[in-house]
Write a protein that holds these residues in place. Structure first.
Motif, short mmCIF file in Angstrom:
data_model
loop_
_atom_site.label_atom_id
_atom_site.label_comp_id
_atom_site.label_asym_id
_atom_site.label_seq_id
_atom_site.Cartn_x
_atom_site.Cartn_y
_atom_site.Cartn_z
N ILE A 1 0.86 -1.18 0.00
CA ILE A 1 0.00 0.00 0.00
C ILE A 1 0.90 1.24 0.00
O ILE A 1 1.75 1.40 0.87
CB ILE A 1 -0.93 0.01 1.23
N GLY A 2 0.71 2.10 -0.97
CA GLY A 2 1.54 3.29 -1.09
C GLY A 2 1.33 4.25 0.06
O GLY A 2 0.24 4.34 0.64
N ALA A 3 2.36 5.02 0.38
CA ALA A 3 2.31 5.98 1.48
C ALA A 3 1.20 7.01 1.26
O ALA A 3 0.47 7.36 2.18
CB ALA A 3 3.66 6.68 1.64
N GLU A 4 1.07 7.49 0.04
CA GLU A 4 0.05 8.49 -0.26
C GLU A 4 -1.35 7.90 -0.10
O GLU A 4 -2.24 8.53 0.46
CB GLU A 4 0.25 9.01 -1.69
N TYR A 5 -1.55 6.69 -0.59
CA TYR A 5 -2.85 6.03 -0.46
C TYR A 5 -3.18 5.82 1.02
O TYR A 5 -4.29 6.11 1.47
CB TYR A 5 -2.85 4.68 -1.19
N LEU A 6 -2.22 5.35 1.77
CA LEU A 6 -2.41 5.12 3.20
C LEU A 6 -2.76 6.42 3.91
O LEU A 6 -3.67 6.46 4.75
CB LEU A 6 -1.14 4.50 3.79
N ARG A 7 -2.11 7.49 3.56
CA ARG A 7 -2.36 8.78 4.20
C ARG A 7 -3.69 9.38 3.78
O ARG A 7 -4.44 9.90 4.60
CB ARG A 7 -1.22 9.74 3.85
N ASP A 8 -4.02 9.30 2.48
CA ASP A 8 -5.18 10.03 1.96
C ASP A 8 -6.47 9.22 1.90
O ASP A 8 -7.55 9.78 2.08
CB ASP A 8 -4.88 10.58 0.55
N ARG A 9 -6.39 7.94 1.62
CA ARG A 9 -7.60 7.13 1.41
C ARG A 9 -8.02 6.35 2.64
O ARG A 9 -9.21 6.18 2.89
CB ARG A 9 -7.41 6.16 0.26
N VAL A 10 -7.05 5.83 3.38
CA VAL A 10 -7.37 5.03 4.56
C VAL A 10 -7.63 6.00 5.71
O VAL A 10 -6.70 6.57 6.27
CB VAL A 10 -6.24 4.05 4.90
N GLN A 11 -8.90 6.17 6.04
CA GLN A 11 -9.27 7.14 7.06
C GLN A 11 -9.41 6.51 8.45
O GLN A 11 -9.33 7.21 9.45
CB GLN A 11 -10.59 7.80 6.68
N THR A 12 -9.65 5.21 8.49
CA THR A 12 -9.83 4.53 9.77
C THR A 12 -8.95 3.29 9.80
O THR A 12 -9.04 2.45 8.91
CB THR A 12 -11.31 4.13 9.97
#
Length: 193
Positions: A42-53
């Motif tokens: 999982i990319g850092a940006e995806y983890l930061r921006d998409r994964v909210q919980t």
């Protein structure tokens, strides 16, 4: 040895299976953020921006860079959830203070000494929809009983014309797949179709 189940079908129909969890092993443990990037891809940006919980062992996590993943941990990932509960559980949200007593406390961790770990990863809602096909395509390890239960609950509604299944290279009708599993840990591959 775990049977290898290969399914050719639309991965979207298997998203609910990902919410029950599948096993993900890593060569080394460490911080949750590193584990999700390195082992789950999982990319850092995806983890930061998409994964909210994020939940680690049932506790909300605000800082995945501080939380330590231990062998046997359960990690749950979700996009933003609706309502007050979603607002309270959202990572670093304005209502995060309301859940402080139940939040994951990185300070309680022993140390982050790298060691081999196997984690149960659960994907929900938009995260399952977006990341699920990638995990299924490369293959997941899942409890055979959980897979059998899912297949039986979905029944004939799960399969479409053109779908295919095989267990350890032996082709069989998709509807017969649940009977071919013996409850052991199963490896499941669903290449894109």
């Amino acid at each position: 040895m775990a049977p290898l189940v290969r399914i050719t079908a639309d991965p979207a129909r298997f998203e609910p299976l990902l919410g029950g969890g599948f096993l993900l092993s890593g060569a080394a443990g460490g911080r949750l953020e590193e584990f999700l990037q390195r082992e789950a891809g999982i990319g850092a940006e995806y983890l930061r921006d998409r994964v909210q919980t994020l939940f680690l062992d049932g506790r909300p996590v605000d800082d995945p860079a501080a939380a330590v993943v231990a062998d046997g941990a359960v990690v749950s990932l979700s996009a933003a959830m609706p309502g007050l509960a979603g607002a309270v559980l959202r990572r670093s949200g304005r209502y995060a203070a309301m859940r402080r007593p139940i939040s994951h406390d990185a300070g309680r961790e022993a140390d982050a000494t790298p060691s081999p770990v196997t984690v149960t990863l659960k994907l929900f809602n938009l995260i399952a929809r977006e990341l699920g096909p990638q995990f299924l395509a490369r293959g997941i390890r899942i409890d055979g009983e959980a897979l059998r239960d899912f297949l039986e609950r979905q029944g004939r509604w799960l399969w479409r014309e053109g779908d295919a299944a095989a267990v350890d290279g032996r082709e069989l009708a998709p509807a017969e797949l649940s009977r071919a599993l013996d409850g052991r840990l199963a490896g499941v591959e669903m290449p894109f179709f």
